[in-house]
Design a protein around this motif. Structure first.
Motif, PDB file in Angstrom:
ATOM      1  N   UNK A   1       0.849  -1.192   0.000  1.00 32.69           N
ATOM      2  CA  UNK A   1       0.000   0.000   0.000  1.00 32.69           C
ATOM      3  C   UNK A   1       0.882   1.240   0.000  1.00 32.69           C
ATOM      4  N   UNK A   2       0.444   2.250  -0.660  1.00 32.64           N
ATOM      5  CA  UNK A   2       1.220   3.473  -0.757  1.00 32.64           C
ATOM      6  C   UNK A   2       1.077   4.231   0.560  1.00 32.64           C
ATOM      7  N   UNK A   4       2.711   6.792   1.829  1.00 38.48           N
ATOM      8  CA  UNK A   4       2.736   8.251   1.825  1.00 38.48           C
ATOM      9  C   UNK A   4       1.561   8.735   0.988  1.00 38.48           C
ATOM     10  N   UNK A   7      -0.196  14.373  -2.461  1.00 39.83           N
ATOM     11  CA  UNK A   7      -1.103  15.512  -2.495  1.00 39.83           C
ATOM     12  C   UNK A   7      -1.584  15.709  -3.915  1.00 39.83           C
ATOM     13  N   UNK A   9      -3.882  17.841  -6.834  1.00 35.53           N
ATOM     14  CA  UNK A   9      -4.564  19.116  -7.077  1.00 35.53           C
ATOM     15  C   UNK A   9      -6.054  18.870  -7.244  1.00 35.53           C
ATOM     16  N   UNK A  11      -8.056  19.261  -9.588  1.00 37.33           N
ATOM     17  CA  UNK A  11      -8.510  18.658 -10.836  1.00 37.33           C
ATOM     18  C   UNK A  11      -8.539  17.143 -10.763  1.00 37.33           C
ATOM     19  N   UNK A  12      -7.632  16.559  -9.992  1.00 37.09           N
ATOM     20  CA  UNK A  12      -7.554  15.113  -9.986  1.00 37.09           C
ATOM     21  C   UNK A  12      -8.094  14.496  -8.713  1.00 37.09           C
ATOM     22  N   UNK A  70      -5.217  32.265  13.815  1.00 36.60           N
ATOM     23  CA  UNK A  70      -4.517  31.359  12.915  1.00 36.60           C
ATOM     24  C   UNK A  70      -4.528  29.932  13.439  1.00 36.60           C
ATOM     25  N   UNK A  75      -6.116  28.984   6.625  1.00 41.99           N
ATOM     26  CA  UNK A  75      -5.705  29.938   5.600  1.00 41.99           C
ATOM     27  C   UNK A  75      -5.503  31.324   6.206  1.00 41.99           C
ATOM     28  N   UNK A  76      -4.224  31.652   6.468  1.00 43.27           N
ATOM     29  CA  UNK A  76      -3.951  32.895   7.183  1.00 43.27           C
ATOM     30  C   UNK A  76      -4.320  34.120   6.361  1.00 43.27           C
ATOM     31  N   UNK A  77      -4.130  34.027   5.029  1.00 47.79           N
ATOM     32  CA  UNK A  77      -4.382  35.210   4.205  1.00 47.79           C
ATOM     33  C   UNK A  77      -5.860  35.578   4.236  1.00 47.79           C
ATOM     34  N   UNK A  80      -6.687  37.225   7.539  1.00 43.74           N
ATOM     35  CA  UNK A  80      -6.239  38.627   7.544  1.00 43.74           C
ATOM     36  C   UNK A  80      -7.201  39.509   6.781  1.00 43.74           C
ATOM     37  N   UNK A 239       1.017  31.758  17.196  1.00 45.28           N
ATOM     38  CA  UNK A 239       2.263  32.495  17.033  1.00 45.28           C
ATOM     39  C   UNK A 239       3.385  31.582  16.568  1.00 45.28           C
ATOM     40  N   UNK A 240       3.076  30.311  16.321  1.00 43.19           N
ATOM     41  CA  UNK A 240       4.037  29.327  15.831  1.00 43.19           C
ATOM     42  C   UNK A 240       5.220  29.154  16.766  1.00 43.19           C
ATOM     43  N   UNK A 241       4.934  29.253  18.081  1.00 39.83           N
ATOM     44  CA  UNK A 241       5.982  28.990  19.062  1.00 39.83           C
ATOM     45  C   UNK A 241       6.052  27.498  19.339  1.00 39.83           C
TER      46      UNK A 241
END
Lengths: 258, 385
Positions: A1-2, A4, A7, A9, A11-12, A70, A75-77, A80, A239-241
């Protein structure tokens, strides 16, 4: 079995739901990643409930830090963008707390107004503060004001500016400019920095510098941690600490050494 | 995939759409492949990699020991397992080798007969690939951090050089002169890049936290400085007004169409700017760990939609969506800090080099039928009998 999982996109892709220990989609209290466009206002309201009002004797409005959002939205953008939209509509106010140039505090304008006026009741500076809240806040969403602007654009006198600084609505930034601030927020900042250090210390002291998020939230807090544990956990994730790793027993927080 | 092919055949879709979709799928499946290897020649860390644009066949690498190596990336053996061999080397035994670490190498954009290397021994050498002797040596007063030649230039042959001196120097390949300087920065210039869209536009990044965009034909100073707050003077503390980052800016990269510019700084942030207006697009990439004292060499994918940024982050390479800012994946494989990475647009491969003296090739995973699919195919055949 795969093993990993590659990822793909859009479309697929054939959409497959991932089922993990904390997968209650749509519930901001549990879900770390929400599907669909993020509803920042709902998340803000949830985070505001974590803020302890009794601790400050109800004199402070509920404060949330921008990076706490966050930790609940991927999605941080987009987050914001929505925060900026709410600021432009006049519903949300943003402040620079002073300890980090990148950290911003968010308060609902309604709350801010109510608490500031309540705090000023009976004082001589009430009139000037009301004038400031009515004239400046609705039209200008800046974080700081320069002397030029205050004198020429908003027609405040020097004496009035001194009164505003005394009441805590403005704090000195440097010669001739001021930050917008929350009156009496010094205690909040102190407890916040103390609590953040204590919570990070808890993560660092654990074996392998990592701890499950649910375990951390249930830990007994020392007297240094005065704010709610969940508030601090959202803060250190946002804050990604700490690094958030999904495991079969839930989210693992690993201390990031920088 | 089949739907894309049929749409292309019948003319419903433009041909480029299939190409873009397949490139994106390949970039999203980048992985370390045990069939592909790059020969290990460097004895010390690798600082810079460049793949030539004409054929995409030869790769240059420059190391901390001053050694420059040229590799042949093409697989001529009929076997899938392939090691990219070094074609030639400017090693420690060569008379003309750089004395200290080589910081930047770049092929001459129009053919592989020439390449330029710059190093901490305060020189920049223009080499003849055939004889491996420098045709020209430019001497500078301070360490040379980076240099760049415009990939599209027809009217000029200028090399922009960033050194310890705050003045950006332009060296002319055609005449050998270096009198043209660009003044404006107040700190060391850590990174310079020409725009791939307009041959006279140059962007420079410096330790004074500013990024300046220049038109080299203009006599007076820079066109504009990138401002992270987009002119909103109230947001920043008074020192960080009009700066691109809150720390040193050490990485610059234009997207392939030249419309956007990416900058990376030691404040652990990466920002995307509109290169025409200098506006910060406010895409939030989160914390992009950056502790480098020199320049960081990162790269953007080409030919995909959406585009991806590959940034060296500690000992792995982080892959972000260009316009969304989300972290797609971390490519782990190096044993020590990664210093540079380079994207091969024809095969959608990524080459990265670091302090562990290895160049790793990240190759898209081929389509393999899953075991479930094989089972289904089996059952289908059995049903048909």
């Amino acid at each position: 079995m795969n093993r990993k999982r590659t990822l793909m996109p859009d479309a697929f892709r054939t959409k497959k739901r991932r089922f993990g220990a904390d997968n209650l989609i749509g519930n901001p209290e549990h879900g770390d990643v929400q599907e669909g466009p993020p509803d920042v206002k709902a998340t803000l309201q949830y985070l505001m409930t974590l803020f302890p009002r009794k601790l400050f004797n109800d004199s402070l409005p509920q404060i949330v830090l921008k990076h706490q959002l966050y930790s609940l939205h991927s999605d941080k953008t987009l987050v914001d963008k929505q925060v900026n939209e709410l600021r432009d509509q006049g519903e949300l106010l943003m402040f620079q707390l002073g300890f980090d140039s990148d950290t911003f505090a968010l308060v609902f304008s309604v709350d801010y107004r109510a608490k500031v006026l309540a705090g000023e009741a009976g004082r001589a500076t009430l009139g000037t503060v009301e004038k400031f809240l009515d004239k400046v806040l609705p039209c200008c969403s800046d974080l700081s004001f320069s002397k030029d602007k205050m004198l020429k654009q908003f027609l405040f006198t020097d004496a009035e500016i001194t009164q505003l600084v005394k009441s805590g609505v403005l704090t000195v930034r440097d010669a001739g400019s001021w930050w917008l601030s929350i009156p009496n927020s010094g205690r909040f900042t102190k407890y916040f920095i103390q609590g953040r250090k204590a919570v990070l210390g808890m993560v660092k002291k654990s074996k392998y510098n990592e701890i499950l998020k649910t375990d951390l939230e249930e830990r007994r807090t020392t007297s240094h941690v005065k704010l709610h544990m969940k508030y601090h956990v959202h803060d250190i994730i946002g804050a990604e600490l700490v690094e958030c790793i999904q495991t079969t027993s839930g989210t693992l927080l690993r201390f990031v050494d920088t | 995939m089949l739907s894309f092919l049929i749409a292309r055949q019948t003319g419903v879709d433009e041909p480029v759409r299939l190409r873009r979709a397949e490139s994106t799928r390949r970039v999203l499946s980048l992985e370390l492949n045990h069939d592909r290897d790059v020969e290990c020649i460097h004895g010390n860390g690798i600082n810079t990699i460049d793949i030539e644009v004409i054929e995409g066949r030869y790769m240059l690498s420059g190391g901390s020991d001053g050694v420059i190596v040229i590799y042949d990336l093409e697989n001529n053996s009929k076997k899938p397992h392939y090691t990219c061999k070094a074609v030639c080397t400017v090693g420690r035994s060569s008379r003309y080798v750089h004395k200290f670490s080589v910081e930047t190498v770049q092929w001459y954009p129009h053919d592989t007969g020439m390449f330029v290397s710059s190093s901490f021994d305060k020189t920049m050498k223009v080499w003849d690939t055939e004889t491996l002797k420098p045709a020209e040596v430019f001497q500078f007063e301070g360490n040379v951090y980076c240099h760049h030649m415009s990939p599209i230039a027809r009217k000029h042959g200028l090399i922009a050089v960033g050194t310890k001196d705050p003045k950006v120097q332009l060296c002319d390949l055609k005449s050998g002169s270096r009198i043209h300087i660009l003044q404006g920065h107040r700190g060391e210039v850590l990174s310079v890049k020409w725009s791939p869209r307009y041959e006279h536009i140059l962007a420079t990044a410096s330790t004074d936290s500013r990024v300046r965009v220049w038109d080299v034909r203009r006599a007076s100073g820079s066109l504009f400085t990138l401002d992270q707050h987009n002119g909103d003077k109230s947001k920043a503390s008074s020192e960080s007004v009009n700066t691109a980052h809150d720390g040193r800016v050490n990485g610059l990269c234009f997207t392939d169409d030249g419309l956007y510019l990416l900058t990376a700084g030691t404040d652990d942030r990466m920002r995307l700017w509109n290169s025409a207006t200098g506006e910060n697009t406010l895409v939030n990439y989160g914390k992009v760990v950056n502790e480098s004292r020199k320049g960081v060499k990162f790269t953007v994918s080409r030919g995909c939609s959406p585009e991806f940024v590959f940034v060296p982050c500690g000992s792995s390479v982080a892959m972000y969506g260009l316009h969304t800012g989300e972290l797609v994946t971390m490519l782990r494989g190096h044993y020590n800090n990664v210093d540079c990475c380079e994207f091969h647009p024809d095969y959608q491969e990524l080459y990265s080099g670091g302090k562990d003296c290895n160049i790793l090739a990240w190759v898209p995973v081929l389509r393999h039928p899953d075991t479930e699919d094989e089972g289904a195919a089996f059952a289908f055949e059995w049903l048909l009998k």
